[in-house]
Design an enzyme around this catalytic site. Structure first.
Site, PDB file in Angstrom:
ATOM      1  N   ASP A 195       0.841  -1.206   0.000  1.00 33.58           N
ATOM      2  CA  ASP A 195       0.000   0.000   0.000  1.00 33.58           C
ATOM      3  C   ASP A 195       0.868   1.245   0.000  1.00 33.58           C
ATOM      4  O   ASP A 195       1.931   1.273   0.620  1.00 33.58           O
ATOM      5  CB  ASP A 195      -0.950   0.012   1.211  1.00 33.58           C
ATOM      6  CG  ASP A 195      -2.016   1.089   1.039  1.00 33.58           C
ATOM      7  OD1 ASP A 195      -3.101   0.764   0.524  1.00 33.58           O
ATOM      8  OD2 ASP A 195      -1.751   2.266   1.385  1.00 33.58           O
ATOM      9  N   ARG A 230     -14.832   2.642   7.189  1.00 36.13           N
ATOM     10  CA  ARG A 230     -14.963   1.426   6.376  1.00 36.13           C
ATOM     11  C   ARG A 230     -13.697   0.572   6.317  1.00 36.13           C
ATOM     12  O   ARG A 230     -13.712  -0.501   5.729  1.00 36.13           O
ATOM     13  CB  ARG A 230     -15.379   1.798   4.951  1.00 36.13           C
ATOM     14  CG  ARG A 230     -14.329   2.582   4.222  1.00 36.13           C
ATOM     15  CD  ARG A 230     -14.809   3.234   2.945  1.00 36.13           C
ATOM     16  NE  ARG A 230     -13.723   3.973   2.327  1.00 36.13           N
ATOM     17  CZ  ARG A 230     -13.235   5.145   2.764  1.00 36.13           C
ATOM     18  NH1 ARG A 230     -13.735   5.726   3.819  1.00 36.13           N
ATOM     19  NH2 ARG A 230     -12.228   5.721   2.150  1.00 36.13           N
ATOM     20  N   LYS A 255      -0.528   2.576   5.858  1.00 36.26           N
ATOM     21  CA  LYS A 255      -1.540   1.526   6.004  1.00 36.26           C
ATOM     22  C   LYS A 255      -0.911   0.137   6.040  1.00 36.26           C
ATOM     23  O   LYS A 255      -1.360  -0.740   6.782  1.00 36.26           O
ATOM     24  CB  LYS A 255      -2.548   1.619   4.859  1.00 36.26           C
ATOM     25  CG  LYS A 255      -3.419   2.848   4.956  1.00 36.26           C
ATOM     26  CD  LYS A 255      -4.419   2.895   3.822  1.00 36.26           C
ATOM     27  CE  LYS A 255      -5.304   4.128   3.969  1.00 36.26           C
ATOM     28  NZ  LYS A 255      -6.296   4.227   2.889  1.00 36.26           N
ATOM     29  N   ASN A 266      -8.267   2.197  -8.083  1.00 38.21           N
ATOM     30  CA  ASN A 266      -8.037   2.933  -9.331  1.00 38.21           C
ATOM     31  C   ASN A 266      -7.679   1.979 -10.468  1.00 38.21           C
ATOM     32  O   ASN A 266      -7.121   0.901 -10.254  1.00 38.21           O
ATOM     33  CB  ASN A 266      -6.935   3.973  -9.133  1.00 38.21           C
ATOM     34  CG  ASN A 266      -5.578   3.328  -8.937  1.00 38.21           C
ATOM     35  OD1 ASN A 266      -4.867   3.056  -9.895  1.00 38.21           O
ATOM     36  ND2 ASN A 266      -5.227   3.027  -7.688  1.00 38.21           N
ATOM     37  N   CYS A 322     -15.296   7.061  -5.674  1.00 34.33           N
ATOM     38  CA  CYS A 322     -15.576   7.391  -4.276  1.00 34.33           C
ATOM     39  C   CYS A 322     -15.584   8.902  -4.071  1.00 34.33           C
ATOM     40  O   CYS A 322     -16.165   9.404  -3.121  1.00 34.33           O
ATOM     41  CB  CYS A 322     -14.539   6.757  -3.365  1.00 34.33           C
ATOM     42  SG  CYS A 322     -14.401   5.002  -3.579  1.00 34.33           S
TER      43      CYS A 322
END
Ligand SMILES: [Zn+2]
Length: 337
Positions: free
Chosen positions: A56, A67, A82, A127, A183
């Site tokens: 990430d 979420r 992350k 993406n 999003c």
């Protein structure tokens, strides 16, 4: 190794004790550790896969917590990458699994090295730039991958076995051009993420157990709000540029230096060549300009009206603009050109 912690899963006939040993010997890589990636990682680590690599490029923010299941307010306050925050949580969940967080952006220049040797690739990205690259790399390396995407209350997923089932480019030959819903515009809710991640991880388990006849063999989409379910059955296309013609254009193309980040009012700037930054030296320089926070992996500096986050691999995320030219200016001024 004691298998007691997997007892309920082994009672499930398609897994059994033999299947559990297969899972424990398997290697999966997750690309993107946001909403989908954290849900996938949580499920697979609890299921007892052998090795899990998580790649990430981003850091945890408060707006992720709605979420993104593995993160908490402390991670957001520290701006932890992350991949690092996920690795820490997952190790505490199941120490049998070798979890490896990789703070990096999947790019044409590193994709094969980061994905080679794994049994399965899971799409946790947000993406199409990265998904087309992943598709090319999976075709080249012959590794199955599981596409997943979520916008609003709607999600889609497809399992791709290169050369055996339709790949991403068999279905969508080119990445979507121009404005499309993301999003940024439509938001996203947790239950839609959970649906896609559940299908993806069930497919992952079937694949890792060698039960390929039980895969759903379709492009499935579901809207958890309207309850509309769609399934189409794409065919392997012999004219597909990727899996048919082996013209792996996304793997070949030069690294683009800017990427808008989904839902973030932010642009990622990549250095033209791989670098290793001295974060301490940079911190001393930036401290003269604004307040700097940081950890072992990145520096975060408020430069009104922007927020600049610089990773040790030379990448930066410029928050407060969606304009690559502005982001490039901020990067050149504070990090160098
Ligand atoms: Zn194809």
């Amino acid at each position: 190794m004691l298998l007691g912690k997997y007892s309920r899963q082994m009672l499930f006939q398609p897994v059994g004790a033999e299947g559990q040993q297969k899972l424990l010997a398997s290697k999966t890589v997750i690309v993107g550790c946001g909403a989908l990636g954290t849900a996938q990682a949580n499920a697979l680590v609890r299921a007892g896969v052998g090795v899990l690599r998580i790649i990430d490029r981003d850091y945890v923010e408060e707006s992720n917590l709605q979420r993104q299941a593995l993160f908490d307010e402390g991670d957001a306050a520290q701006r932890l990458p992350k991949a690092v925050a996920a690795e820490r949580k997952l190790r505490a969940i199941n120490s049998d699994v070798r979890v490896e967080g990789v703070v990096a952006d999947l790019e044409s220049r590193n994709a094969e090295d980061l994905l080679r040797g794994f049994d399965l690739i899971l799409d946790g990205t947000d993406n199409f730039e990265t998904r087309y690259l992943m598709n090319d790399a999976a075709v080249k390396l012959g590794i199955p991958w599981i596409y997943g995407a979520v916008v609003g209350s709607y999600g889609s997923t497809m399992t791709i076995l290169p050369g055996k089932t339709a790949c991403l480019r068999c279905v969508f030959p080119d990445p979507p051009q121009g404005p499309h819903e993301s999003c940024d515009t439509a938001g996203v809710i947790g239950p839609a993420v959970a649906w896609v991640a559940a299908i993806q991880t069930a497919e992952a388990m079937k694949l890792l157990l060698g039960r390929t006849n039980e895969l759903h063999q379709s492009l499935q989409s579901f809207d958890v709000w309207t309850n509309r379910l769609e399934r189409i059955h794409p065919r392997l296309n012999p004219d597909c540029p990727a899996c048919g013609q082996h013209d792996l254009a996304f793997l070949r193309q030069a690294v683009s230096h800017y990427a808008r980040l989904c839902g973030r009012d932010a642009v990622q700037v990549r250095p033209p060549h791989p670098v290793k930054l001295d974060l301490e030296q940079l911190r001393r320089r930036l401290e003269r300009l604004g307040s700097v926070r940081g950890n072992d992996f990145l520096l975060n500096c408020a430069l009104d009206p922007y927020e600049l986050t610089i990773f040790s691999d030379g990448r930066a995320i410029v928050k407060g603009t969606g304009d690559p030219a502005v982001a490039r200016g901020v990067y050149a001024k504070y990090v160098g050109s």
